[in-house]
Design a protein around this motif. Structure first.
Motif, PDB file in Angstrom:
ATOM      1  N   ASP A   1       1.461   7.117   1.329  1.00 17.32           N
ATOM      2  CA  ASP A   1       0.684   8.359   1.413  1.00 17.32           C
ATOM      3  C   ASP A   1      -0.820   8.137   1.208  1.00 17.32           C
ATOM      4  O   ASP A   1      -1.585   9.079   1.022  1.00 17.32           O
ATOM      5  N   THR A   2      -1.264   6.863   1.249  1.00 13.35           N
ATOM      6  CA  THR A   2      -2.690   6.565   1.076  1.00 13.35           C
ATOM      7  C   THR A   2      -3.497   7.149   2.232  1.00 13.35           C
ATOM      8  O   THR A   2      -3.205   6.871   3.398  1.00 13.35           O
ATOM      9  N   LYS A   3      -4.490   7.925   1.908  1.00 13.63           N
ATOM     10  CA  LYS A   3      -5.313   8.587   2.936  1.00 13.63           C
ATOM     11  C   LYS A   3      -6.577   7.771   3.201  1.00 13.63           C
ATOM     12  O   LYS A   3      -7.215   7.271   2.270  1.00 13.63           O
TER      13      LYS A   3
ATOM     14  N   PRO B   1      -6.890   0.296  -1.959  1.00 13.60           N
ATOM     15  CA  PRO B   1      -5.937   0.595  -0.882  1.00 13.60           C
ATOM     16  C   PRO B   1      -6.503   1.501   0.202  1.00 13.60           C
ATOM     17  O   PRO B   1      -6.284   1.266   1.388  1.00 13.60           O
ATOM     18  N   ASP B   2      -7.262   2.540  -0.190  1.00 13.81           N
ATOM     19  CA  ASP B   2      -7.773   3.459   0.837  1.00 13.81           C
ATOM     20  C   ASP B   2      -8.857   2.821   1.693  1.00 13.81           C
ATOM     21  O   ASP B   2      -9.071   3.210   2.838  1.00 13.81           O
TER      22      ASP B   2
ATOM     23  N   VAL C   1      -6.783   0.892   4.286  1.00 12.63           N
ATOM     24  CA  VAL C   1      -6.195   1.850   5.227  1.00 12.63           C
ATOM     25  C   VAL C   1      -7.260   2.385   6.183  1.00 12.63           C
ATOM     26  O   VAL C   1      -7.026   2.530   7.386  1.00 12.63           O
TER      27      VAL C   1
ATOM     28  N   ILE D   1       0.859  -1.190   0.000  1.00  5.68           N
ATOM     29  CA  ILE D   1       0.000   0.000   0.000  1.00  5.68           C
ATOM     30  C   ILE D   1       0.893   1.236   0.000  1.00  5.68           C
ATOM     31  O   ILE D   1       1.803   1.334   0.832  1.00  5.68           O
TER      32      ILE D   1
END
Length: 687
Positions: free
Chosen positions: A289-291, A453-454, A457, A286
């Protein structure tokens, strides 16, 4: 490099401040700086007293974990030297405590001549949770200051106490609700001329009045604290030494006990697990910087045991929940159970009536499925059946707003197949809560083939917010935990036919350190879970039990008989069922050894764990261990199944499985990874 310790004079008081974020851990530079600060105070005739305080959020919250296993951890001055230098200062030293004073932090505070704190501060010695004891005089000073009983409670449990309680027992001298440093300096000025200085190591009053019988009574009163664990008993022994020997001799004995623990397997396992838990939150593959997505409201479908428990996690964290049911009775029953659970916590003093009201005030019960349109995350918690789940996700696809995360609380089922019922598989994942969902710490976050990914996360960040330990799992039947249960249960059932009893198999697991064995667990969870519900279709022992209403503790009968207090006893009826199946299968019973039970139920779990790693269904071996410690009660002093396999040795595991391979039959196949580890003498786990 700038030292994390700074000094500043305020009148005749030298303030020694620590700025070592985030928790002012007692790394080498901090220890060195504290010694230099005391030396500065001694050398300056204009200094009459000293205040030690932490900048930022806390006093010293313990050792620097980043130095564990490195030369810095053993570089002088070591903490025992530091605390002795503080206590031996010729000028009064005041510890000003806010946040936490934990482990070495409390030992520093105990070495100070006086202690002041804010009411919200926490003080404790959690070393026992790492398989250790406070090794810088903590077991010798604490009973002298706080009393033997409280020292036993704190050292053997690792649970911190609040500043008010600490003040009540004499561990803290004064409480200051605000302006801690200002008050600490004033207090230091007040006691500047007091002599002799009150040194913790010299106190005798509280240990002199201790009844020698307190130690045996404490062991008898806290059997679960000591069962299987070495560190609690060593902590108790060290506190006992404080009542029997002068401080100078006591600290030598403390050091001896500390080194015995440090070199043992349990401390290694518990320290390994400490890091394993922290690694679990890291997601492979991932972008950093994934928010995360914003979650303002959560929807839960189903107000049963799981749905209600899941909802409570979010309500307790201050997140509004919309809970949906099909009929009013089920909705009322579910919300009623939630309220009762909250009220039970309030009755135990864990919550206030106001907090209960706040939590329940965030709940929106409804029969209208369309109300889920306002939710940012929707968790389905209905019956474990694929067609039902796919139908719900198809409906959700039409109702949920764009960007909403859709999650299934499935224990076994294929998340990718569930996601295929929607037009947005990237928004779908599994959130497998463990029952009771409002209490159990583990959350398996199941990453689908198309999960964005987000979304992943967001799930991991949200888990932290609701105080869960989350582990990422891949899509396979049973994910990590339940998948490893299957070979254990399969072999345990075969062993019943071959001659073992439920009680014998369960005893092997309980003696190993598990809270219960396979059949005790089945009775507690419900023997009928996953049963096909056709009493005329009897293909195995479980079918036979369910067909005669032996569904476990809830029916008063399962693999065991239960009395009105749910106490188990061996069941002649169950033995009759086993004998009947045995006869039909043409099996002649034989004597089963405990070693065979270990090899066929625990070694097979390790083998399955290795397959999970081979297939990439778990990110790392330590994640498997986190699942089993938090989800199933694997003894933390054994580190988890994969760490335990490393302590046993992969070659020994393989040798044991080869012994049993013929008996286990076609159900069993070796993990190539396990065989490879055995051949190369390698380990699954690494710090």
């Amino acid at each position: 490099m700038t030292s994390p310790i700074s000094t500043e004079k305020h009148g005749h008081v030298l303030i020694i401040s620590s700025n070592n974020p985030p928790v002012n851990s007692l790394g080498h530079a901090v220890r060195e700086g504290l010694v230099k600060g005391i030396e500065e105070a001694e050398a300056d005739e204009g200094v009459a007293a000293v205040v030690i305080i932490g900048e930022g959020q806390t006093f010293f919250a313990g050792a620097d974990i980043s130095e564990f296993g490195t030369p810095k951890a053993f570089a002088p001055p070591m903490l025992p030297q530091v605390v002795d230098i503080i206590e031996n200062c010729s000028k009064p030293v005041v510890a000003a405590i806010h946040g936490t004073a934990l482990g070495g932090g409390l030992e520093v505070a105990l070495a100070c001549h006086y202690r002041v704190a804010v009411p919200s501060a926490k003080l404790g010695v959690p070393e026992v949770k790492l398989g250790l004891l406070p090794g810088a005089g903590g077991t010798q000073r604490l009973p002298r200051v706080a009393g033997v009983q409280k020292a036993l409670e704190m050292t053997t449990s690792g649970t911190p106490i609040g500043a008010k309680e600490a003040c009540d027992i004499g561990l803290v001298d004064r409480l200051y609700p605000e302006h801690l440093l200002q008050h600490a300096v004033a207090y230091a000025t007040e006691v500047a001329e007091v002599r002799p200085l009150p040194r913790s190591s010299e106190r005798q009053d509280k240990i002199a009045e201790a009844d020698p019988a307190v130690f045996d009574e404490f062991i008898k009163s806290n059997p679960r604290t000591f069962k299987g664990f070495e560190a609690p008993m060593k902590n108790l022994e060290a506190v006992r030494v404080a009542t029997q020997k002068p401080y100078a001799e006591g600290v030598l004995e403390e050091r001896k006990l500390f080194m015995e623990l440090m070199s043992g397997t349990q401390a290694k396992a518990q320290q390994y697990f400490f890091f394993a838990e922290r690694k679990a939150s890291k997601i492979d593959g991932i972008p950093e910087d994934t928010k995360p997505r914003e979650i303002k409201r959560v929807g839960v479908i189903g107000a049963g045991t799981m749905g209600g428990g899941i909802s409570m996690n979010f309500l307790s964290a201050g997140i509004p929940v919309t809970i949906v049911e099909m009929n009013q009775d089920a909705l009322d029953r579910g919300t009623g159970v939630m309220l009762k659970n909250y009220q039970a916590s309030a009755a135990k003093g864990k919550l206030t009536a106001e907090q209960v009201g706040q939590a329940m005030g965030l709940l929106k019960p409804t029969l209208n499925f369309d109300d889920l349109a306002e939710c940012d995350l929707i968790i389905e918690a209905v019956f474990e059946q694929m067609d039902i789940k796919k139908d719900i996700f198809g409906r959700l696809d039409k109702v949920a707003k764009p960007g909403a995360i859709l999650a299934s609380n499935t224990s076994y089922l294929n998340i990718d197949e569930i996601a295929s019922a929607t037009s947005r598989p990237q928004d779908v994942l599994g959130l497998h809560f463990f029952s009771p969902a409002n209490i159990m710490k583990l959350l398996e976050v199941v990453r689908g083939a198309k999960t964005a990914p987000d979304v992943l996360v967001t799930a991991m960040a949200l888990a932290k917010k609701i105080r869960k330990v989350a582990v990422v799992a891949g899509v396979c039947y049973g994910f990590i935990g339940n998948r490893m249960l299957i070979p254990r249960q399969t072999e345990a059932t075969k062993l019943l036919l071959e001659g073992a009893t439920p009680a014998q198999i369960d005893k092997v697991h309980v003696d190993f350190g598990m809270p219960m064995g396979p059949f005790q667990m089945a009775d507690l969870a419900g023997v009928d879970i996953g049963w096909h519900r056709d009493p005329t279709r009897i293909e195995n022992i479980r079918d036979a039990l369910c067909a005669v209403d032996r569904w476990g503790q809830k029916k008063g009968a399962g693999f065991y008989d239960y009395d009105e207090k749910r106490r188990p006893s061996p069941s002649p009826k169950v033995q009759e069922i086993i004998d009947d199946f045995r006869a039909k299968a043409g099996v002649t019973p034989r004597e089963i050894t405990d070693q065979e039970i270990m090899e066929r139920t625990l070694y097979t779990m390790v083998n399955e764990g290795a397959k999970i790693l081979e297939e990439g269904m778990a990110q790392r071996a330590s994640d498997i261990d986190v699942v089993w410690v938090y989800g199933y009660g694997w003894p933390v002093y054994r580190g988890g199944p994969m760490f335990w396999a490393d302590t046993e040795g992969a070659a020994k595991i393989v040798e044991g499985l080869r012994r049993q391979e013929e008996r286990m039959g076609s159900d069993f196949s070796f993990s190539k990874l396990l065989l490879d580890k055995a051949e190369k003498a390698e380990k699954f786990t690494a710090r």
